[in-house]
Design a protein around this motif. Structure first.
Motif, short mmCIF file in Angstrom:
data_model
loop_
_atom_site.label_atom_id
_atom_site.label_comp_id
_atom_site.label_asym_id
_atom_site.label_seq_id
_atom_site.Cartn_x
_atom_site.Cartn_y
_atom_site.Cartn_z
N PRO A 1 37.44 38.70 35.10
CA PRO A 1 37.91 39.72 35.90
C PRO A 1 37.18 41.03 35.61
O PRO A 1 37.50 41.57 34.47
CB PRO A 1 39.39 39.71 35.89
N ARG B 1 42.65 49.20 30.53
CA ARG B 1 41.07 49.32 30.35
C ARG B 1 40.74 50.66 30.93
O ARG B 1 39.49 50.84 30.71
CB ARG B 1 40.77 48.25 31.13
N THR C 1 47.71 38.15 36.40
CA THR C 1 47.87 39.51 36.09
C THR C 1 47.43 40.08 35.16
O THR C 1 46.67 41.04 34.95
CB THR C 1 49.22 40.04 36.34
N GLY C 2 47.85 39.41 33.92
CA GLY C 2 47.46 39.75 32.54
C GLY C 2 45.85 39.71 32.57
O GLY C 2 45.15 40.65 31.97
N ARG C 3 45.31 38.49 32.85
CA ARG C 3 43.93 38.33 33.01
C ARG C 3 43.11 39.26 33.71
O ARG C 3 42.18 39.94 33.21
CB ARG C 3 43.57 36.97 33.22
N MET C 4 43.55 39.65 34.76
CA MET C 4 43.03 40.71 35.77
C MET C 4 42.95 42.11 35.17
O MET C 4 41.99 42.73 35.25
CB MET C 4 43.79 40.77 36.98
N PHE C 5 43.89 42.30 34.15
CA PHE C 5 43.78 43.49 33.51
C PHE C 5 42.98 43.46 32.08
O PHE C 5 43.16 44.49 31.34
CB PHE C 5 45.05 44.26 33.44
N GLY C 6 42.44 42.23 31.96
CA GLY C 6 41.65 42.36 30.79
C GLY C 6 42.24 41.78 29.52
O GLY C 6 41.76 41.91 28.43
N LEU C 7 43.19 41.22 29.60
CA LEU C 7 43.92 40.73 28.51
C LEU C 7 43.35 39.55 27.83
O LEU C 7 42.97 38.67 28.72
CB LEU C 7 45.42 40.41 28.62
N GLN D 1 46.72 37.96 23.52
CA GLN D 1 47.30 39.03 24.26
C GLN D 1 48.30 38.65 25.18
O GLN D 1 49.26 39.08 25.53
CB GLN D 1 46.35 40.29 24.87
N GLN E 1 52.02 39.50 25.14
CA GLN E 1 52.41 40.51 25.88
C GLN E 1 52.78 40.15 27.15
O GLN E 1 53.53 40.84 27.98
CB GLN E 1 51.29 41.63 26.38
#
Lengths: 263, 260
Positions: free
Chosen positions: A75, A106, B156-162, B166, B170
């Motif tokens: 993403p 980010r 959702t976590g992946r989308m925000f770069g976790l 993490q 989280q």
């Protein structure tokens, strides 16, 4: 002008061998900056799978997706997905404000206080002033989806991928949210790609409607929507161009369904 | 009528205790069981008071309660750690699942003789028995709950770069925590049982050992007094778990309690 998002001959299949199930095949599309594009198609044609591929949440089996010229593998920053299932997408142990701040992790060039101010500003832009300290499960479904949209925008997003964001809210709220989305897209310079099964919604919101075919899906037709802006729930929906576009999309989807049933 | 109900609702705990006392006394007075084995309530309270004033019961209780508490903390931490490891490695998960399937049905008492031979009489024995029987509920609930976290939350976590880890710390762990606590709550009860049983069978101190001694000395009122003490310890241990649960997953409790 370079496209903000392109998909080039994208294919996606699940399973292997005789169990191989192709969902998407040879799909090509592009979205220009500032556009509002709707994706419609017969139910079960793989719209959500496509969106996941476009967002970098799912790796395509063939072809490639590019966001601002860069090949998408994860993403990318600047792209936010608004999921249909807002009650799961928002983290229930975080308040509305903390959910938005979670989306801003980010974001660069802002300290904590600035992020907080920005989050509060966007919360008020979606009409949720005073609900920053509430938990998502303490507010209505429509409000939860507005928090999710606010979170998407707050993540310094340029492109919003909207996966049937209004499918789960009631009809009245839905009309209000459509107008709110159009307003937000203009106000925060968001390019939008909306996946929906509601043809009227697709036409009402969009500059361009892409009609997807049955599985394995690809874009079968592109329809320019030449309607005055800002859109209006009454005037736009009675405009001849609206009725014409709606007719074209519906007729196309119906013919595809009949062909599928016949086959 | 309404006032009586309100009164009953308000004082339900003392009323229940009073009821238990009453029934106890009735059975005692009816003489169904020989008096020697079924002392009256005043005798039991008197026995408790005697043990309290000579100090023996306090030392024993602190020993037992600390064992149960430390054992529970260790077992819950180990259970959660194993659940996370199982989540990372499916092979390990299957392996642990076999072990738990075999060990889980064994009652704590059955572990004690083996532990005496292996570890002798002492702290190691308690640690072994308590952890072996208490680790499973937090572990099993943890594995199930981590698997059950919604893919939308993960995306959702992946989308925000976790990153993967993490997302685990989280997103998935906080989401799984309420169900893990259901396991810890259950483990709290088992932990106390395991301590008392170990003390009875192989102990040199603690409430379990004290009960054992009193049984052999035919001090039935002392035995009953100690049993009530164990019951109270269980309530206290559950209360401590509930406090921690409210601190860590209060959002979930409030979410579940809210009126629709």
């Amino acid at each position: 002008m370079t496209s903000i998002l392109t998909a080039d001959a994208v294919g996606k299949a699940y399973g292997t061998g005789s169990n191989r199930l192709p969902i998407i095949k040879g799909l090509t599309l592009s979205v220009e900056p500032g556009e509002f594009v709707s994706l419609v198609g017969p139910s079960g044609c793989g719209k959500t799978t496509l969106l996941m591929c476009l967002a970098g949440l799912l790796a395509p089996s063939e072809g490639e997706v590019r966001f601002k010229g860069q090949r998408v593998t994860d993403p990318p920053i600047g792209l936010s997905v608004v999921f249909q299932d807002y009650s799961r997408s928002l983290l229930p142990w975080k308040t509305n404000l903390d959910n938005i701040l979670f989306g801003m992790r980010r974001v660069t060039g802002m300290d904590k206080a600035a992020k907080r101010d920005r989050a509060m500003e966007i919360l008020s832009a979606v009409g949720l002033t005073g609900f920053d300290g509430h938990y998502p499960w303490q507010v209505s479904g429509g409000m939860q989806q507005r928090v999710a949209i606010a979170r998407g925008i707050a993540a310094q997003s340029e492109l919003l991928l909207l996966d049937e964001p209004l499918a789960a809210v009631d009809a009245q709220t839905r009309a209000d949210m459509q107008d709110l989305l159009l307003d937000l897209a203009a106000r925060f310079n968001q390019t939008c790609l909306l996946v929906t099964h509601d043809v009227e919604e697709a036409v009402y919101m969009a500059d361009r409607v892409l009609v997807l075919g049955p599985r394995p899906t690809h874009v079968v037709r592109e329809i320019e929507v030449d309607l005055p802006k800002p859109r209006d729930q009454l005037a736009t929906r009675e405009h001849p161009a609206f009725l014409h576009a709606r007719h074209e999309v519906l007729a196309l989807i119906r013919s595809m369904r009949q062909r599928t049933v016949a086959a | 009528m309404n006032a009586a109900l309100q009164f009953a609702e308000r004082f339900r705990v003392p009323l229940c205790l009073l009821l238990v006392f009453g029934i106890w006394q009735a059975v005692h007075l009816a003489g169904v069981v020989p008096e020697k084995f079924f002392p009256s309530m005043p005798e039991i309270v008197g026995a408790f008071w005697r043990m309290l004033s000579d100090g023996t019961v306090i030392t024993a209780w602190v020993t037992t309660f600390l064992r149960a508490l430390i054992g529970l903390i260790a077992a819950a931490s180990l259970g959660i750690a194993l659940a996370i490891l199982s989540d990372l490695s499916p092979v390990l998960s299957r392996g642990i699942r076999y072990v738990s399937d075999i060990l889980q049905p064994i009652p704590p008492a059955a572990f004690v003789p083996m532990a005496v031979f292996m570890l002798g009489l002492g702290t190691k024995l308690y640690a072994f028995v308590i952890i072996l029987v208490t680790v499973w509920p937090p572990y099993l609930n943890g594995v199930t709950a981590l698997q059950a976290v919604s893919p939308v939350q993960v995306n959702t976590g992946r989308m925000f770069g976790l990153s993967r880890s993490q997302i685990l710390w989280q997103v998935r762990l906080p989401a799984a925590l309420p169900e893990i606590f259901t396991g810890i709550r259950y483990a709290a009860t088992i932990s106390l049982i395991a301590v008392i049983v170990s003390e009875m069978l192989a102990g040199r101190d603690g409430i379990g050992f004290m009960i054992y001694k009193k049984v052999y000395a035919m001090r039935s009122s002392d035995v009953f007094a100690l049993m009530f003490l164990v019951a109270c310890s269980g309530v206290l241990l559950n209360g401590l778990v509930a406090l921690l649960r409210r601190a860590l997953t209060g959002w979930h409790m409030r979410m579940m309690e809210r009126p629709e």
